[in-house]
Design a protein around this motif. Structure first.
Motif, PDB file in Angstrom:
ATOM      1  N   UNK A  76      40.968  30.047  30.302  1.00 23.12           N
ATOM      2  CA  UNK A  76      40.670  31.322  29.644  1.00 23.12           C
ATOM      3  C   UNK A  76      40.164  32.270  30.710  1.00 23.12           C
ATOM      4  N   UNK A  77      40.968  33.264  31.063  1.00 22.92           N
ATOM      5  CA  UNK A  77      40.568  34.233  32.070  1.00 22.92           C
ATOM      6  C   UNK A  77      40.795  33.794  33.502  1.00 22.92           C
ATOM      7  N   UNK A  78      41.566  32.729  33.709  1.00 24.77           N
ATOM      8  CA  UNK A  78      41.914  32.264  35.044  1.00 24.77           C
ATOM      9  C   UNK A  78      43.149  31.391  34.937  1.00 24.77           C
ATOM     10  N   UNK A  79      43.741  31.045  36.066  1.00 20.42           N
ATOM     11  CA  UNK A  79      44.821  30.068  36.128  1.00 20.42           C
ATOM     12  C   UNK A  79      44.311  28.867  36.899  1.00 20.42           C
ATOM     13  N   UNK A  80      44.777  27.652  36.525  1.00 19.45           N
ATOM     14  CA  UNK A  80      44.346  26.464  37.243  1.00 19.45           C
ATOM     15  C   UNK A  80      44.857  26.463  38.682  1.00 19.45           C
ATOM     16  N   UNK A  81      46.052  26.964  38.894  1.00 22.06           N
ATOM     17  CA  UNK A  81      46.624  27.013  40.235  1.00 22.06           C
ATOM     18  C   UNK A  81      47.615  28.171  40.301  1.00 22.06           C
ATOM     19  N   UNK A  82      47.832  28.661  41.498  1.00 22.47           N
ATOM     20  CA  UNK A  82      48.818  29.708  41.727  1.00 22.47           C
ATOM     21  C   UNK A  82      49.593  29.334  42.977  1.00 22.47           C
ATOM     22  N   UNK A  83      50.916  29.297  42.859  1.00 27.34           N
ATOM     23  CA  UNK A  83      51.746  29.126  44.050  1.00 27.34           C
ATOM     24  C   UNK A  83      52.325  30.492  44.372  1.00 27.34           C
ATOM     25  N   UNK A  84      52.566  30.711  45.650  1.00 29.25           N
ATOM     26  CA  UNK A  84      53.006  32.045  46.054  1.00 29.25           C
ATOM     27  C   UNK A  84      54.020  31.963  47.170  1.00 29.25           C
ATOM     28  N   UNK A  85      54.986  32.857  47.106  1.00 28.82           N
ATOM     29  CA  UNK A  85      55.882  33.090  48.223  1.00 28.82           C
ATOM     30  C   UNK A  85      55.808  34.572  48.516  1.00 28.82           C
ATOM     31  N   UNK A  86      55.873  34.915  49.737  1.00 29.54           N
ATOM     32  CA  UNK A  86      55.784  36.309  50.144  1.00 29.54           C
ATOM     33  C   UNK A  86      55.709  36.360  51.653  1.00 29.54           C
ATOM     34  N   UNK A  87      55.553  37.548  52.161  1.00 35.27           N
ATOM     35  CA  UNK A  87      55.576  37.673  53.611  1.00 35.27           C
ATOM     36  C   UNK A  87      54.231  38.060  54.197  1.00 35.27           C
ATOM     37  N   UNK A  88      53.244  38.399  53.354  1.00 34.14           N
ATOM     38  CA  UNK A  88      51.977  38.871  53.911  1.00 34.14           C
ATOM     39  C   UNK A  88      50.809  38.414  53.063  1.00 34.14           C
ATOM     40  N   UNK A  89      49.835  37.770  53.692  1.00 33.05           N
ATOM     41  CA  UNK A  89      48.600  37.408  53.015  1.00 33.05           C
ATOM     42  C   UNK A  89      47.571  38.501  53.252  1.00 33.05           C
ATOM     43  N   UNK A  90      46.816  38.819  52.222  1.00 36.20           N
ATOM     44  CA  UNK A  90      45.726  39.782  52.333  1.00 36.20           C
ATOM     45  C   UNK A  90      44.448  39.055  51.953  1.00 36.20           C
ATOM     46  N   UNK A  91      43.493  38.994  52.889  1.00 34.98           N
ATOM     47  CA  UNK A  91      42.204  38.376  52.640  1.00 34.98           C
ATOM     48  C   UNK A  91      41.217  39.499  52.343  1.00 34.98           C
ATOM     49  N   UNK A  92      40.713  39.516  51.127  1.00 35.02           N
ATOM     50  CA  UNK A  92      39.848  40.597  50.667  1.00 35.02           C
ATOM     51  C   UNK A  92      38.384  40.193  50.820  1.00 35.02           C
ATOM     52  N   UNK A  93      37.645  40.973  51.571  1.00 32.06           N
ATOM     53  CA  UNK A  93      36.228  40.699  51.815  1.00 32.06           C
ATOM     54  C   UNK A  93      35.428  40.818  50.530  1.00 32.06           C
ATOM     55  N   UNK A  94      34.283  40.168  50.521  1.00 28.01           N
ATOM     56  CA  UNK A  94      33.400  40.239  49.368  1.00 28.01           C
ATOM     57  C   UNK A  94      33.006  41.671  49.064  1.00 28.01           C
ATOM     58  N   UNK A  95      33.136  42.021  47.798  1.00 30.89           N
ATOM     59  CA  UNK A  95      32.790  43.373  47.340  1.00 30.89           C
ATOM     60  C   UNK A  95      31.693  43.272  46.292  1.00 30.89           C
ATOM     61  N   UNK A  96      30.674  44.099  46.463  1.00 26.65           N
ATOM     62  CA  UNK A  96      29.607  44.186  45.476  1.00 26.65           C
ATOM     63  C   UNK A  96      29.709  45.544  44.800  1.00 26.65           C
TER      64      UNK A  96
END
Length: 142
Positions: free
Chosen positions: A25-45
């Motif tokens: 509920x409100x999340x997925x147990x796992x996510x698989x992904x294909x793509x060409x670019x990963x984006x790592x998002x810093x912690x946001x408050x």
């Protein structure tokens, strides 16, 4: 096993929810992904553009932190559907649970029904002393 493919030009995310696990509920147990670019998002408050906490309730801070996370993602060319992983850190896990319905509404309002793999982690305190919640994430862009 239930999978929900979301193909896009140049890549796809598949949200995987095995039938024998508790229904998410409100999340997925796992996510698989294909793509060409990963984006790592810093912690946001809940910091505003001047570096001050913009809200003092947990739901208010969650809204601002999620808005900030999505703004960073948008600047990279992504949208909420591209989020593969989000971690929520909170100094108030009981408060987070008490506001879960409201936080879910905020998520759907800002990010839709694209639920990444998620975790909520209790923390003694966050970098910004007045912060009650912080979100970071990983997105996969085509």
């Amino acid at each position: 096993m239930s999978t929900s493919p979301e193909p896009t030009a140049g890549g796809a995310l598949h949200r995987v929810n095995p039938a024998h696990l508790s229904p998410p509920r409100g999340f997925s147990h796992a996510v698989t992904a294909t793509g060409s670019r990963l984006v790592f998002l810093a912690g946001q408050t809940a910091l505003d553009g001047d570096g001050r906490i913009a809200a003092y309730t947990l739901p208010g801070q969650f809204r601002t932190a999620l808005t900030n996370l999505l703004a960073a993602l948008a600047e990279c060319g992504g949208d909420p559907s591209r989020l593969a992983r989000v971690t929520v850190y909170t100094t108030d896990v009981p408060g987070y649970r008490a506001h879960a319905a409201q936080l879910g509404h905020i998520w759907r309002e800002l990010a839709g029904r694209h639920y990444p793999a998620m975790a909520v982690v209790g923390a003694v305190r966050l970098w910004d002393e007045e912060a009650l919640v912080e979100l970071d994430g990983i997105a996969v862009l085509p």
